[in-house]
Scaffold this active site. Structure first.
Site, mmCIF file in Angstrom:
data_model
loop_
_atom_site.group_PDB
_atom_site.id
_atom_site.type_symbol
_atom_site.label_atom_id
_atom_site.label_comp_id
_atom_site.label_asym_id
_atom_site.label_seq_id
_atom_site.Cartn_x
_atom_site.Cartn_y
_atom_site.Cartn_z
ATOM 1 N N HIS A 1 -8.237 -6.017 9.750
ATOM 2 C CA HIS A 1 -8.442 -7.029 8.703
ATOM 3 C C HIS A 1 -8.356 -8.441 9.256
ATOM 4 O O HIS A 1 -8.958 -9.363 8.701
ATOM 5 C CB HIS A 1 -7.412 -6.860 7.589
ATOM 6 N N HIS B 1 -0.840 -4.099 5.832
ATOM 7 C CA HIS B 1 -2.285 -4.242 5.637
ATOM 8 C C HIS B 1 -3.074 -3.764 6.842
ATOM 9 O O HIS B 1 -3.924 -2.884 6.702
ATOM 10 C CB HIS B 1 -2.636 -5.689 5.283
ATOM 11 N N ASP B 2 -2.847 -4.327 8.018
ATOM 12 C CA ASP B 2 -3.450 -3.747 9.216
ATOM 13 C C ASP B 2 -2.599 -2.554 9.647
ATOM 14 O O ASP B 2 -1.373 -2.676 9.786
ATOM 15 C CB ASP B 2 -3.532 -4.783 10.337
ATOM 16 N N TYR C 1 -1.816 5.643 -1.767
ATOM 17 C CA TYR C 1 -3.266 5.673 -1.534
ATOM 18 C C TYR C 1 -3.919 6.716 -2.435
ATOM 19 O O TYR C 1 -3.272 7.667 -2.861
ATOM 20 C CB TYR C 1 -3.549 6.032 -0.069
ATOM 21 N N HIS D 1 2.182 -8.324 1.796
ATOM 22 C CA HIS D 1 1.359 -7.211 2.291
ATOM 23 C C HIS D 1 0.317 -7.686 3.292
ATOM 24 O O HIS D 1 0.131 -7.071 4.348
ATOM 25 C CB HIS D 1 0.659 -6.509 1.125
ATOM 26 N N ASP E 1 0.858 -1.176 0.000
ATOM 27 C CA ASP E 1 0.000 0.000 0.000
ATOM 28 C C ASP E 1 0.893 1.224 0.000
ATOM 29 O O ASP E 1 0.872 2.069 0.910
ATOM 30 C CB ASP E 1 -0.969 -0.013 1.182
#
Length: 333
Positions: free
Chosen positions: A225, A251-252, A86, A216, A83
């Site tokens: 998540h 991710h989290d 964004y 990720h 990520d």
């Protein structure tokens, strides 16, 4: 002198040759890079994830502390757990977000080292090929992003960077209407099957003292998540079978350390590069959950053949959690 083969022998030879070519082709899919270690045989690196917001949500402040820690600990490189941009990746190789969220943010001298990046689900919402393009590498020589690849750091550690987004079913039937760039992934099942074979083969062939897998998506996490079931089903058994030491993910949007009770794997989440989710945490077995922080920050890892140490830092540069593990060095008489 001519050599003659009967039909069964010829068929067998052709089949064997085909298998050999397929194996070589599969292994060759994972491009390999080499990272030098220090003269004393040690290695240090930072890990940050879920960061690319043009400096907002304290991304700049996290970058500042990364610079301080990077200089003090004399790091060798940086890992991004995805990520990177964004909300929807890059629009192309000329997208100003590359400079606004990367080049102009991580300006500290200690961060002018190689960055090894994987893609996250938000990166897949944009032009994936842009992040993989050698043009970006020329624009900023620190940038190296591939779907999946291997990094060798001397005989200390071998890193296996895995493209986890295509494993997740919901991205292919996203009810929220997001569009994902699946060029280079379709047909999906072939892509995933080949990737898993490549990772398994490379892990089995590794001679490094430590094996670390970077992706990720979470495998074990108490965060928003939570558990990524597709990775638990398909990737985790390969990691356990090959006795991987550490799985690192983003991710989290938190900092987290889970120590598995089922295997030797340590699960480390570094997804606090910018926007964090305060208070968004689920119950997790306290025997496994060694650390959870629902804020912004990053991780430092220092390694030798004998020992690995991790430290999680917050946005103010405070060391929140420290952990280390040692390995025996086998000597030959």
């Amino acid at each position: 002198m001519a050599t003659f083969f009967n039909k069964p022998m010829l068929s067998c030879l052709l089949f064997t040759a085909c298998l050999g070519l397929c194996f070589l082709s599969s292994v060759a899919e994972l491009e390999r890079f080499w990272q030098p270690v220090k003269a004393d045989g040690s290695l240090g690196f930072l890990v940050v994830g879920d960061w690319g917001r043009g400096g907002h949500y304290n991304q700049t402040e996290v970058a500042l502390q990364m610079g301080f820690v990077g200089e003090k600990r004399d790091i060798d490189f940086i890992i991004s757990t995805g990520d990177n941009f964004y909300e929807d990746g890059l629009t192309g190789i000329d997208d100003p977000a590359f400079n606004e969220s990367f080049t102009n943010i991580y300006k500290a001298k200690s961060l002018q080292k190689q960055w090894y990046n994987v893609l996250g689900n938000h990166d897949y919402r944009g032009d994936v090929e842009a992040q993989l393009s050698p043009i970006l590498r020329k624009r900023d020589s620190r940038w190296l992003c591939l779907r999946s690849f291997i990094l060798n750091a001397g005989d200390i550690v071998e890193f296996f960077f895995v493209d986890t987004t295509p494993f997740v079913d919901k991205y292919f039937t996203d009810p929220e209407g997001h569009t994902y760039d699946w060029k280079g992934v379709s047909p999906r099942e072939d892509y995933l099957s080949n990737l898993l074979k490549d990772v398994d083969s490379a892990l089995k062939a590794s001679t490094a003292k430590w094996n670390i897998v970077v992706g990720h998506h979470t495998i074990k996490s108490a965060g928003h998540h939570g558990v990524t079931e597709e990775l638990v089903t398909r990737l985790l058994p390969i990691l356990e079978e090959n006795k991987v030491d550490v799985y690192i993910n983003g991710h989290d949007h938190c900092l987290e350390h889970i120590s598995s009770t089922d295997s030797q794997i340590q699960f480390l989440t570094s997804g606090g590069g910018s926007k964090a989710w305060r208070g968004d945490v689920k119950w997790w077995n306290p025997e496994e959950l060694k650390f959870y922080y629902d804020g912004q920050g990053f991780m430092l890892v220092q390694m030798t053949q004998r020992k690995a140490k991790i430290v999680f830092y917050d946005v103010f540069g405070n060391a929140l959690h420290k952990w280390s593990i040692s390995k025996e060095i086998c000597s030959v008489a």
